[in-house]
Design an enzyme around this catalytic site. Structure first.
Site, short mmCIF file in Angstrom:
data_model
loop_
_atom_site.label_atom_id
_atom_site.label_comp_id
_atom_site.label_asym_id
_atom_site.label_seq_id
_atom_site.Cartn_x
_atom_site.Cartn_y
_atom_site.Cartn_z
N ASP A 143 9.26 61.31 61.75
CA ASP A 143 8.72 60.36 60.79
C ASP A 143 7.56 60.99 60.03
O ASP A 143 6.45 60.47 60.01
CB ASP A 143 8.31 59.07 61.49
CG ASP A 143 8.18 57.91 60.51
OD1 ASP A 143 8.65 58.05 59.36
OD2 ASP A 143 7.62 56.88 60.88
N GLY B 118 0.16 48.26 64.07
CA GLY B 118 1.41 49.02 64.18
C GLY B 118 2.40 48.27 65.05
O GLY B 118 2.10 47.16 65.52
N PHE C 183 3.17 48.76 67.94
CA PHE C 183 2.67 48.66 69.29
C PHE C 183 1.66 47.52 69.44
O PHE C 183 1.50 46.94 70.49
CB PHE C 183 1.99 50.00 69.62
CG PHE C 183 1.48 50.14 71.02
CD1 PHE C 183 2.36 50.41 72.04
CD2 PHE C 183 0.13 50.04 71.29
CE1 PHE C 183 1.88 50.56 73.34
CE2 PHE C 183 -0.34 50.20 72.58
CZ PHE C 183 0.54 50.46 73.60
N GLY C 184 0.94 47.23 68.38
CA GLY C 184 -0.11 46.21 68.42
C GLY C 184 -1.19 46.59 67.43
O GLY C 184 -0.96 47.36 66.51
N LYS C 185 -2.38 46.05 67.68
CA LYS C 185 -3.47 46.34 66.73
C LYS C 185 -4.21 47.62 67.08
O LYS C 185 -4.29 48.01 68.24
CB LYS C 185 -4.47 45.18 66.74
CG LYS C 185 -3.93 43.98 65.99
CD LYS C 185 -4.93 42.85 65.99
CE LYS C 185 -4.34 41.68 65.21
NZ LYS C 185 -5.00 40.41 65.53
N VAL C 186 -4.76 48.24 66.06
CA VAL C 186 -5.58 49.44 66.25
C VAL C 186 -7.03 49.09 65.92
O VAL C 186 -7.31 48.55 64.85
CB VAL C 186 -5.11 50.60 65.34
CG1 VAL C 186 -5.92 51.85 65.63
CG2 VAL C 186 -3.63 50.86 65.53
#
Ligand SMILES: *[C@@H]1O[C@H](CO)[C@@H](O)[C@H](O)[C@H]1NC(C)=O
Ligand SMILES: *[C@@H]1O[C@H](CO)[C@@H](O)[C@H](O)[C@H]1NC(C)=O
Ligand SMILES: *[C@@H]1O[C@H](CO)[C@@H](O)[C@H](O)[C@H]1NC(C)=O
Ligand SMILES: *[C@@H]1O[C@H](CO)[C@@H](O)[C@H](O)[C@H]1NC(C)=O
Ligand SMILES: *[C@@H]1O[C@H](CO)[C@@H](O)[C@H](O)[C@H]1NC(C)=O
Ligand SMILES: *[C@@H]1O[C@H](CO)[C@@H](O)[C@H](O)[C@H]1NC(C)=O
Length: 859
Positions: free
Chosen positions: A645, A528, A530-533
């Site tokens: 969203d 995402g 924000f970074g990886k999940v």
């Protein structure tokens, strides 16, 4: 036509409810007073149908005026008693006749609104009842602000006062100019002897006599169950709340419900101790012995330090019937309150309830403003199951002269936003809206903080007076006490109040590495803004989704912390919840519930192809769940929260196919946020965007309703909301579906898997609802509540096609403005679960994906 039939049903239900519950409460009613302060002659009825009588008869001197509140907060559960008040400008008293040797409940109801010339922010006062201080330097306004609720009810239990008069004195503070006191409602109810002696925790074998102590009710929870309204209590008109908001960390166990054939057998215990509904639901740890040994089932309560607390635990086992089947230890504030508790050992049988009282003294050490209740299996006696069980909890503060505590401290963040909002027009007494959510166009998104700032900023610039959305900020807190700011452990020294709340768990980086096999790429389940999940496992077996910040992410430390602070407070069955976070060595992680079945979208279609997976009934249930989550965001807290969203990739499904709304603005910061330019860029996902928002750039919760309408058509038609490969008029699902709906050809474009499997009435109801959501103007769209009602109706029509005869006129697609039964509960801050948490199975399911996958076609 619809409306009248429905109102009739509602009336009938009300009558039944009244008939069933009135006799019970009026049995004791000879001694009880229910006063609506400032009510005119004749009094008034509340939402439960209880009659509140005027207070003048008991008022005995002092300067006072009666006044109507200038504004009715939408979250007020009932107009009576909150909308009228008595305002005291000098020391004033009520006198009530009582019996000298009886215990009484005294309930005080406050709604801090503007009353005539009286602004609640100037109101500081004390309340004393026959020499017992109940409140001092009390600000209802600050308290409500800190707890993010519109009104506050305080319940006291007064020990026998050896007097035939109870004098309740309200005294405005002399420390503040223009200070005044006020009250909206008073209840005085004679109560049976509920309290005797209690075990002192930490003093082996000692007990304390509580019969002469005065009590303040801090918490009363129906563990593993739902909110119980005063009308459904066992004749003492208590309110019991859902326990989920108080659960600590990821390990929330499972909830259980007695089957219909189990009768709660009170034996010699009086039924007023707690109603059968409390005993027929419970929370236990789960079925996995190793997992259970690895954690404590824990609840955390915010309390005032330097005081004594009585914790009453309610137990009833309706599965097992033998001694030594479940044996567990009970810890209160990390001390052993009970070793080797065995419910069947205590009660002697299945379905027999009991309760245990424990008293602890909570010291005034810094940080000691929490009460921890933890259960853990006790393996020493080799019980058959390593488990623990609890059905209900009550926490009372005890004292013999003074029950008052300091006002809670609203979060700094909240104050800041309120200040900003006040700068341009006074929004204090209007409903506040807070925007969360939203990455747009795959790359540009922004965090919720940015959203508020941008929004406030824009409104400031435009000086738009009285515009529909008055944004300042939002922060639903629960707990009953302080939320003062404290440093996070091992953190950067920055403060995270969620930590202080104890509701959000802190993880070390080591734990995060351990959970994800050192952030192994094979555990990545999504990427995402924000970074990886990552998929991860904590506490011997709890699956979680861990979002790790990308060092390049523009999302700063402050935003990260704000998100934790806000998200940790959002707990609802239909919202994905934040379990905890990690902040160490510049690494930041957020830990969420793991959603075994991934996104709704991947179960409706893959690529452009419909999948033969979910039935119509399942799809309806998922839509209803998601609608409940959004309804909670819009109305559950004092502040409206706009998701911004809403789409099928942000509706996740857990292992039981329960829908949970996710992605509350964890995307990265927009480019020019600090300059306030972001506001000119419309955010959201193409294909789901509210055209009105697009045109006017004014965001309301109706924008979410629009997007949800698109979701409904997507679920029905099983195709992407935008499909550029199709003919022009078909590219946008919203346009294409509306076009077909209006032409009466909708059935031609629905998911082929559903053809012939949907009851036509159900389809009609559903499509009408979805169409309404897509109305051009927000005002024409239904509220989430109305929508929910219509979706439930559609489900009902699918399941019981023949019962639809009571609803004869299908031609009009009018929206019934009927409140859900749960509506008033939803409005209450503590009751964060619109539905009860169903039994959560710990089934393994490997096919899993977490939400924030950037889907190039979806965004
Ligand atoms: C009521 O207020 C007046 C002045 O406004 C004051 O003189 C009087 O003492 C007050 N009465 C009481 C009972 O406090
Ligand atoms: C009662 O309250 C007073 C004042 O808040 C406090 O000093 C005292 O310790 C309390 N007593 C008990 C038994 O909690
Ligand atoms: C109890 O222990 C936990 C950690 O195990 C700690 O975080 C908490 O502050 C302790 N609570 C009290 C009241 O001492
Ligand atoms: C459970 O709580 C008790 C008391 O705070 C603590 O001693 C124990 O270590 C905890 N156990 C686990 C597994 O967290
Ligand atoms: C009661 O306790 C509160 C808080 O502990 C304190 O501020 C107040 O002065 C006390 N009041 C009396 C009458 O003792
Ligand atoms: C009264 O309450 C306010 C707000 O919590 C606080 O700032 C103030 O210090 C308190 N005053 C006294 C005398 O306790």
């Amino acid at each position: 036509m619809h409306t009248s039939v429905c109102s009739l049903i509602v009336i009938i239900i009300c009558v039944i409810v009244l008939l069933n519950s009135f006799p019970a409460s009026s049995d004791k009613g000879d001694e009880s007073l229910i006063l609506g302060c400032g009510l005119g002659e004749g009094g008034g009825k509340d939402v439960d149908g209880r009659q509140w009588v005027p207070d003048n008869k008991y008022f005995s001197g002092g300067n006072s005026t009666t006044s109507k509140a200038s504004f009715q907060d939408p979250s007020l559960s009932s107009e009576v008693p909150y909308m009228t008040s008595r305002v005291f400008t000098s020391e004033s008293s009520y006198k009530f006749p009582i019996q000298p040797d009886k215990r009484y409940w005294l309930r005080l109801h406050f709604y801090p609104s503007v009353y005539g010339n009286f602004n609640p922010s100037n109101s500081y006062f004390s309340v004393v009842a026959n020499g017992v201080t109940l409140l001092s330097n009390f600000s209802a306004s600050i308290t409500c602000q800190a707890l993010s609720q519109a009104y506050i009810d305080r319940e006291y239990s007064l020990a026998p006062l050896d007097s035939d008069t109870l004098t309740v004195t309200f005294k405005p503070s002399d420390k503040y100019k223009r200070a005044f006191a006020f009250i909206n409602g008073i209840q005085l109810i004679q109560m049976p002897g509920l309290f005797e002696s209690a075990t002192m925790v930490g003093y082996a074998g000692q007990t304390i006599d509580t019969t002469t102590m005065h009590f303040q009710t801090m918490f009363r929870l129906n563990v593993g169950g739902q909110y119980i309204s005063p009308m459904h209590d066992s004749s003492l008109s208590r309110m019991w709340y859902d326990d989920t908001p108080y659960l600590y960390g990821a390990a929330t166990g499972v909830t259980n419900q007695a089957t219909k054939d189990v009768q709660i057998n009170y034996k010699t215990m009086p039924q007023y101790i707690a109603p059968p509904v409390v005993y027929s639901t419970s929370r236990s740890m789960g079925t996995n012995k190793d997992v259970n040994m690895g954690f404590n089932l824990t609840w955390v309560f915010q309390i005032d330090p330097n005081s004594m607390y009585l914790t009453r635990l309610h137990f009833c086992d309706y599965y097992y019937s033998k001694v030594n089947q479940i044996v567990f230890n009970i810890f209160i504030n990390n001390q052993t309150a009970e070793a080797q508790a065995d419910v069947i050992g205590w009660t002697g049988g299945k379905g027999v309830p009991t309760y245990k009282d424990y008293v602890v003294y909570v010291q005034g050490d810094p940080g000691a403003d929490q009460l921890w209740l933890a259960l853990h299996p006790a393996p020493d006696t080799k019980p058959e199951y390593y488990d623990a069980i609890l059905n209900g909890v009550e926490v009372f503060k005890l004292n013999d002269t003074n029950l008052s505590g300091p006002n809670p401290q609203p979060s700094e963040m909240l104050m800041e936003h309120e200040e900003k909002a006040k700068g341009f027009h006074d929004t204090r007494y209007t409903r506040r809206t807070f925007v969360i959510g939203g990455a747009a166009g795959g790359a540009a998104g922004f965090v919720l903080v940015a959203a508020i700032f941008a929004f406030v900023h824009r409104q400031k610039k435009k000086k738009a007076p009285g515009s529909y959305t008055n944004t300042s900020s939002w922060l639903p807190l629960y707990g009953n006490s302080h939320t003062s700011t404290k440093s996070s452990k091992g953190g950067s020294g920055k403060s995270v109040t969620a930590m202080a709340q104890g509701l959000c768990r802190y993880f070390s980086l080591e734990e995060m590495k351990h959970a994800t096999k050192n952030f192994d790429e094979s555990n990545v389940i999504g990427v995402g803004g924000f970074g990886k999940v990552y998929k991860g496992v904590i506490d011997n077996g709890f699956k979680v989704a861990i979002k790790k910040s990308n060092p390049q992410s523009e999302q700063g430390v402050d935003e990260f912390q704000t998100e934790i602070e806000m998200l940790s407070k959002l707990r609802h069955k239909h919202l994905v919840s934040l379990i905890g976070f990690c902040e160490e060595d510049g690494e930041m992680c957020l830990v969420y519930d793991y959603m075994a079945h991934g996104t709704l979208r991947e179960h409706v279609y893959k690529g452009n192809k419909p999948l033969d997976t979910l039935t119509w009934k399942q799809r309806l249930e998922i839509c209803i769940g998601a609608a409940r989550g959004l309804h909670y965001l819009h109305t559950g807290a004092k502040y409206t929260i706009i998701h911004r969203d809403v789409k099928t990739t942000n509706i996740l499904l857990d292992e039981n196919w329960v829908a949970k709304v996710s992605d509350f603005g964890l995307s990265k910061t927009g480019p020019n946020m600090n300059n306030g330019h972001v506001s000119t860029v419309v955010k959201g996902s193409f294909g789901y965007l509210d055209p009105e928002y697009f045109r006017r750039q004014q965001l309301t919760e109706k924008s979410d309703v629009y997007s949800f309408g698109v979701v409904l058509f997507e679920v029905l038609c099983a195709r992407p909301v935008l499909n550029p490969n199709l003919q022009r008029e078909q590219v946008s699902l919203a346009d294409w579906a509306l076009y077909n709906k209006r032409r009466g050809t909708l059935e031609d474009i629905i998911d082929p898997n559903l053809k012939g499997k949907i009851n036509p009435e159900s389809l009609k109801k559903f499509a009408d609802a979805a169409e309404k959501c897509l109305s051009d103007h927000g005002l024409d769209r239904p509220s989430m509540n109305d929508l929910l009602w219509n979706l439930e109706f559609s489900l009902n029509l699918q399941e019981n096609p023949n019962s639809s005869t009571h609803h004869p006129n299908h031609e009009e697609s009018e929206f019934e403005e009927v409140s859900l039964e749960n509506d008033d509960m939803a409005a209450h801050y503590k009751n964060l679960g619109l539905g009860s948490a169903q039994q959560v199975s710990q089934d393994e399911n490997t096919a899993a994906i977490f939400s924030q996958i950037v889907d190039p076609t979806g965004r």
